[in-house]
Scaffold this motif. Structure first.
Motif, PDB file in Angstrom:
ATOM      1  N   PHE A  90       0.818  -1.213   0.000  1.00  0.00           N
ATOM      2  CA  PHE A  90       0.000   0.000   0.000  1.00  0.00           C
ATOM      3  C   PHE A  90       0.854   1.267   0.000  1.00  0.00           C
ATOM      4  O   PHE A  90       0.389   2.322  -0.447  1.00  0.00           O
ATOM      5  CB  PHE A  90      -0.924   0.002   1.229  1.00  0.00           C
ATOM      6  CG  PHE A  90      -2.178  -0.801   1.047  1.00  0.00           C
ATOM      7  CD1 PHE A  90      -2.137  -2.139   0.680  1.00  0.00           C
ATOM      8  CD2 PHE A  90      -3.421  -0.231   1.250  1.00  0.00           C
ATOM      9  CE1 PHE A  90      -3.286  -2.882   0.517  1.00  0.00           C
ATOM     10  CE2 PHE A  90      -4.587  -0.963   1.092  1.00  0.00           C
ATOM     11  CZ  PHE A  90      -4.521  -2.296   0.728  1.00  0.00           C
ATOM     12  N   ASP A  91       2.066   1.187   0.508  1.00  0.00           N
ATOM     13  CA  ASP A  91       2.887   2.395   0.669  1.00  0.00           C
ATOM     14  C   ASP A  91       4.353   2.066   0.398  1.00  0.00           C
ATOM     15  O   ASP A  91       5.200   2.106   1.293  1.00  0.00           O
ATOM     16  CB  ASP A  91       2.706   2.948   2.095  1.00  0.00           C
ATOM     17  CG  ASP A  91       3.488   4.214   2.349  1.00  0.00           C
ATOM     18  OD1 ASP A  91       3.729   4.977   1.389  1.00  0.00           O
ATOM     19  OD2 ASP A  91       3.861   4.456   3.511  1.00  0.00           O
ATOM     20  N   PRO A  92       4.694   1.725  -0.849  1.00  0.00           N
ATOM     21  CA  PRO A  92       6.059   1.261  -1.144  1.00  0.00           C
ATOM     22  C   PRO A  92       7.138   2.313  -0.899  1.00  0.00           C
ATOM     23  O   PRO A  92       8.279   1.950  -0.607  1.00  0.00           O
ATOM     24  CB  PRO A  92       5.983   0.871  -2.630  1.00  0.00           C
ATOM     25  CG  PRO A  92       4.798   1.596  -3.165  1.00  0.00           C
ATOM     26  CD  PRO A  92       3.829   1.677  -2.038  1.00  0.00           C
ATOM     27  N   GLN A  93       6.799   3.592  -1.002  1.00  0.00           N
ATOM     28  CA  GLN A  93       7.797   4.643  -0.755  1.00  0.00           C
ATOM     29  C   GLN A  93       7.893   5.043   0.723  1.00  0.00           C
ATOM     30  O   GLN A  93       8.715   5.880   1.088  1.00  0.00           O
ATOM     31  CB  GLN A  93       7.480   5.889  -1.594  1.00  0.00           C
ATOM     32  CG  GLN A  93       8.008   5.827  -3.027  1.00  0.00           C
ATOM     33  CD  GLN A  93       7.200   4.864  -3.891  1.00  0.00           C
ATOM     34  OE1 GLN A  93       5.977   4.922  -3.915  1.00  0.00           O
ATOM     35  NE2 GLN A  93       7.885   3.974  -4.589  1.00  0.00           N
ATOM     36  N   GLY A  94       7.024   4.487   1.566  1.00  0.00           N
ATOM     37  CA  GLY A  94       7.096   4.768   3.001  1.00  0.00           C
ATOM     38  C   GLY A  94       6.646   6.160   3.390  1.00  0.00           C
ATOM     39  O   GLY A  94       7.084   6.689   4.411  1.00  0.00           O
ATOM     40  N   VAL A  95       5.744   6.741   2.618  1.00  0.00           N
ATOM     41  CA  VAL A  95       5.234   8.083   2.930  1.00  0.00           C
ATOM     42  C   VAL A  95       4.519   8.114   4.278  1.00  0.00           C
ATOM     43  O   VAL A  95       4.575   9.106   5.004  1.00  0.00           O
ATOM     44  CB  VAL A  95       4.265   8.553   1.810  1.00  0.00           C
ATOM     45  CG1 VAL A  95       3.521   9.817   2.212  1.00  0.00           C
ATOM     46  CG2 VAL A  95       5.030   8.791   0.528  1.00  0.00           C
ATOM     47  N   LEU A  96       3.854   7.022   4.636  1.00  0.00           N
ATOM     48  CA  LEU A  96       3.028   6.995   5.842  1.00  0.00           C
ATOM     49  C   LEU A  96       3.775   6.495   7.066  1.00  0.00           C
ATOM     50  O   LEU A  96       3.215   6.429   8.160  1.00  0.00           O
ATOM     51  CB  LEU A  96       1.798   6.113   5.588  1.00  0.00           C
ATOM     52  CG  LEU A  96       0.947   6.539   4.379  1.00  0.00           C
ATOM     53  CD1 LEU A  96      -0.079   5.476   4.050  1.00  0.00           C
ATOM     54  CD2 LEU A  96       0.276   7.874   4.633  1.00  0.00           C
TER      55      LEU A  96
END
Length: 539
Positions: free
Chosen positions: A478-484
């Protein structure tokens, strides 16, 4: 990053309010240039997040734009569905240069289907408001938290719960569908088994913009409270709790007493419109009227603390405004009996009552051994629990991957600790800390995500949560770039190492290792019963 500011010594509240009000509340066109360092507090200002930008979203496209802004500027993003979060823990904070996304305007009840028994709501809808609307249609949401002034998305996200061994007690277990914006700005809909990783989501999977919740026909509850000797609590508590639709226990071990609160289901035709008023008329209110500085007095030593506990035990009374029913066995609508809130300005924290809370869950099958250990510990080092005692709540097995009751009947114990505006080692705090560390270490305890301090979340993994790796896999999808991702989660995963601050044990930012961690006049010691524990002890 988060800070625990202590008023008035470190920062006047007025300064904090100004700093918060000056934060850019941007909607629509999300300009990168509108950035200042902002301080964003929780409701009691016990946790204050730093952020470079605060954005309010009124629509789904604005949510998507905020996520894409965070992606393009390589900043973290954390969501709030209410202006001041009800969480006690740093789970709510982004990185210090991150974005706080406020979705509070999305607070409507969109539809109620009385045939399918579902309701469609937005994330910022307050559970108490949802319940009022459902009640008008002869329906209710069955697991209102004790304090229902929380939003549906926030309560679900951190595992808020009530207490029942007959049904799962957490808000998240009654969600039928989630619609969210993931960490890449894409729209996703979760149903069926795909919901289970998101039932307790910690804000790590996306920004929720709509939920479908399960509802049931409205009913009434009759409250009863009985006083018991705690001589056999380890053998009796679960059977007593299991016999009622909802049940909870307040255990005062120094006074060898526990109170069992039970709630019996009644038809709507039963007389009674009583309601929970514990948040406007807290149990310690009488003590505040009696003493000019009650918290300082309670925390000064164990004699005063145990005296307050004795007063609580001797004056125990139903926390209800009783209407059209018995004073000792009040009856009211289900949602108004098992949960309550308070108008702004009338809440206990508005009256100067400040508390910190620890809560850890463990398997119900271990309750006998756990309660025996607590008794043994208190024989070696007596302590008192002046507000709610050792507050015990329960849950039938949950499906939420990161839920406190995942896969097993569960006991959740909680200690409400009166505190003041400055960091201190309250009377009996070393015992509270040892109980928590024993539960975590010996019983694979699962800490409540919205309570506790950061050290109690360290070392979590598959020993506590069998689906831990599965949740992490979903999170990466759901969040591969780790924004969350935020500092709270990074520390759990040991992605970052933090240098302990001065007096970190006193500030509850570490488990003490040396005496200086505990501040002047205190030492860092092993637990008296669970010797693996490290606790600060005043001398």
């Amino acid at each position: 990053m988060f800070h625990r500011f202590n008023f008035p010594e470190q920062m006047p509240k007025a300064v904090l309010i100004v700093a918060y009000s000056m934060a850019p509340m941007v909607t629509g066109n999300l300009a990168v240039g509108a950035e200042v360092q902002s301080l964003v507090p929780n409701y009691a200002a016990s946790v204050v997040c730093e952020a470079s930008q605060v954005i309010t979203a009124n629509t789904v496209p604005e949510i998507q734009a905020a996520v894409k802004l965070a992606l393009s500027t390589e900043r973290s993003l954390k969501v709030r569905s209410i202006s001041k979060s009800r969480s006690y823990s740093p789970v709510i904070c982004p990185e210090s240069d991150g974005i706080v996304l406020n979705v509070e305007p999305l607070n409507k009840i969109l539809a109620v289907d009385s045939k399918l028994l579902t309701a469609t709501v937005q994330p910022g809808a307050i559970i108490g408001d949802i319940q009022k609307d459902l009640n008008l249609q002869g329906l209710t949401f069955p697991v209102t938290p004790d304090y229902n002034g929380v939003t549906i998305a926030g309560a679900m996200g951190t595992g808020a719960h009530n207490s029942s061994l007959q049904v799962p007690a957490a808000v998240g277990d009654w969600i039928e569908e989630i619609k969210l914006v993931d960490g890449q700005g894409n729209l996703r809909t979760l149903r069926g088994d795909s919901l289970d990783p998101a039932r307790v989501h910690l804000g790590l999977l996306g920004v929720i913009y709509q939920l479908k919740i399960k509802v049931v026909p409205q009913f009434k509850l009759q409250y009863e409270s009985k006083k018991y000797s705690d001589q056999r609590i380890e053998f009796e508590a679960l059977d007593l709790a299991r016999s009622s639709a909802y049940a909870k226990i307040s255990w005062f071990p120094t006074h060898k007493t526990f109170f069992l609160d039970t709630y019996k289901k009644l038809p709507l035709s039963a007389s009674g419109k009583s309601y929970n008023n514990s948040w406007s008329v807290p149990p310690i209110a009488g003590i505040i009227k009696t003493f000019p500085q009650p918290i300082e007095l309670v925390n000064s030593n164990k004699f005063f603390q145990c005296s307050v506990e004795g007063l609580r035990v001797s004056t125990w009374a139903p926390p209800y405004k009783v209407i059209d029913s018995s004073q000792l066995s009040p009856v009211g609508y289900a949602h108004q009996m098992i949960g309550g809130s308070c108008p702004e300005g009338t809440c206990s924290w508005d009256r100067g009552i400040k508390t910190r809370t620890v809560e850890v869950a463990f398997a119900a099958k271990d309750f006998e051994a756990w309660a025996s250990d607590v008794k043994a510990m208190l024989k070696l080092r007596p302590a008192c629990f002046p507000l709610m005692g050792i507050y015990l709540r329960f849950s039938a097995p949950s499906r939420a991957y990161l839920g406190q009751a995942y896969g097993q009947e569960t006991v959740m114990f909680e200690i409400h600790i009166p505190t003041s505006n400055r960091p201190q080692l309250e009377a009996s705090s070393e015992v509270y800390d040892e109980i928590v560390q024993m539960t975590l270490g010996k019983y694979q305890g699962r800490p409540h995500w919205a309570k506790n301090s950061q050290p109690y979340f360290q070392g979590l993994g598959t020993a506590q949560y069998p689906q831990w790796e599965a949740f992490k896999e979903v999170r990466r999808d759901f969040d591969p770039q780790g924004v969350l991702i935020n500092p709270f989660w990074k520390k759990i995963e040991s992605v970052v190492e933090s240098t302990p601050s001065v007096e970190c044990g006193l500030n509850r930012e570490c488990l003490c290792q040396v005496d200086s961690d505990c501040g002047s006049g205190a030492r860092c010691e092993a637990g008296v019963f669970f010797t693996e524990a490290r606790v600060c002890v005043k001398h």
